[in-house]
Design a protein around this motif. Sequence first.
Motif, PDB file in Angstrom:
ATOM      1  N   SER A 113       0.779  -1.219   0.347  1.00 21.50           N
ATOM      2  CA  SER A 113       0.125  -0.095   0.038  1.00 21.50           C
ATOM      3  C   SER A 113       1.072   0.723   0.497  1.00 21.50           C
ATOM      4  O   SER A 113       1.498   1.573  -0.578  1.00 21.50           O
ATOM      5  N   ASP A 277      -3.506   6.235  -3.377  1.00 24.08           N
ATOM      6  CA  ASP A 277      -2.025   5.659  -2.325  1.00 24.08           C
ATOM      7  C   ASP A 277      -2.063   4.323  -3.508  1.00 24.08           C
ATOM      8  O   ASP A 277      -2.025   4.061  -4.716  1.00 24.08           O
ATOM      9  N   ASP A 281      -6.461   2.200  -2.545  1.00 26.06           N
ATOM     10  CA  ASP A 281      -7.377   1.708  -1.457  1.00 26.06           C
ATOM     11  C   ASP A 281      -8.165   2.860  -1.168  1.00 26.06           C
ATOM     12  O   ASP A 281      -9.222   2.969  -0.333  1.00 26.06           O
TER      13      ASP A 281
HETATM   14 CO    CO Z   1      -3.584   1.335   0.411  1.00 25.30          CO
END
Ligand code: CO
Length: 542
Positions: A113, A277, A281
């Motif tokens: 992420s 990002d 998400d």
């Molecule tokens: Co993320």
Amino acid sequence: MDIQSIKTTPYTDQTCGTSGLRKKISVVKQENYLENFVQAIFNSLEGFEGKTLVIGGDGRYFNNTAIQKIIKIAIANQFGRLIIGQNGILSTPAASHLIVKRGAFGGIILSASHNPGGPNGDFGIKFDTADGAPAPQSISDKITEQTKIIDHYWTVNINDIKLSEIGEQVIGSTVIEVVDSVRDYASYMQEIFDFEAISNLFKNGFKMSYDALNAVTGPYASYIFETLLGAEEGTVLNKTPLPDFGGLHPEPNLTYAKHFVDKMYQDDAPDFGAASDGDGDRYMILGKKFFVAPSDSLAIIAEYMEQIPFYKGKFYGVARSMPTAPAVDKVMCKRNLPIYATPTGWKFFSSLLNANKISLCGEESFGTGSFHLCEKDGIWAILFWLNIIAITGKSVEELNFDLWHQYGRVFTSTQSYEGLEVEPTNQMMNALKEKLNSLVGQTFFGHKIIETGIFNYIDPITGDTANNQGYIIQFEDGRIFSRLSGTGSSGATLRMYYYAETNEQDKFSMDAVEALSDFIMAANEIMGIKDYTGKDAPNVVT
Ligand code: CO
Ligand code: VG1
């Protein structure tokens, strides 16, 4: 089919954090490290033989190597079908959507992420269940147990699978299906939002800028905003997913996306700015010279929820993570609908979403989602904003002021101290825990503490507990919440969350950090942050 059993020995550090396993690339590259974890995922599950597994990642360094390994292990473990994003690319929300749409057993998403990428960066592995939700704690715990006793994994001796072309091939009794990474997700967005109204905005000269930060959302954003909605070419910046994100840090906030924020504060800034990002998400919304706090974004989306036909008559309630400032609570209070406060991490929203207790959920870290998926979804949130603007004809700033005039303003700031030494940081948190009770009734910088506590959570649907999720210091007119991050790959990260409320209209335009300065000073005095960590100031401030 040449199925092989490969002997291995356990690693002792394969514990899942806030969002799956996150480690430095150098750790993940150790012999059998990834193989062990993937086989441990399968060992902790039952009944997947012949079923479908979705696989994709955010395109960071090691993505392709990892996917090839996982394909081979999944074939050897007898999955019936592997659905893989073209070139190994799937955003977290797109993977979640595919899992549900294709009735898969689950999915493996390769992403760390917001953590940096490249050969010296981080790598991550998340497992999603059949509902497209991040594995709940009970499954994560089972996976970790399996990593501790693993002594072999299964794989097949085949050449790497070509992932550049869409189509199917059969290996043994497994079908490998390479799918367009974007189309299914984009069609779903077209079902939810009024694309005609949004494209009319662009036709009438509305200008947008979107920064994909060289991470996974570039292809999604280009297709949705430019191709489908007609935003002018060049709307999407940094749109090619790169192994090292081109040196950018794919966390959309005021610190790591400063180059983009600065662009939105120039005189010739477009009407609307957004960024996502690493794995797509999370999102950040900006107007012309205006930043939208994540908790206000959640509240504004709630305010307009029922004006989007997809949600009409289906507004059951909202959940926010406990550290998230309670701007949305006021919106829900007015509607007499329930509001839940969960621990940090998306996995805690799934049970509420699946039980139709909530329709919308969000976190202070720029994650928002709804029952359309069991994951937070950056592009969805950005489309929601565009749809609201198309309905109301109002600017980003006007929508914020409307919210504040109706409910009062909730100032909020999240401040992270990254790269701390683990031992003194733990000592600091323990010392805070010890003094929580004695703080009640004390006054700091003119603000009185009325309640303190440890945030322990009981899931209202499953009854599962999650204890020690952070420390609450509640003042008459604001709050300090502190916890340690669970997504880092080394050292410790302290997250401090502040909010304060005001109904005084002449204060609505104040800078949030300035408005919260008393609470920030109080936190330093109460916790001794500088003494324990050696840091004068946080390195990420939003
Ligand atoms: Co993320
Ligand atoms: C951070 C955020 C949290 C988010 C998590 C995973 O966790 O604070 O809100 O759910 O990242 O997001 P932590 O434990 O570091 O505070 V993601 O976009 O990495 O799936």
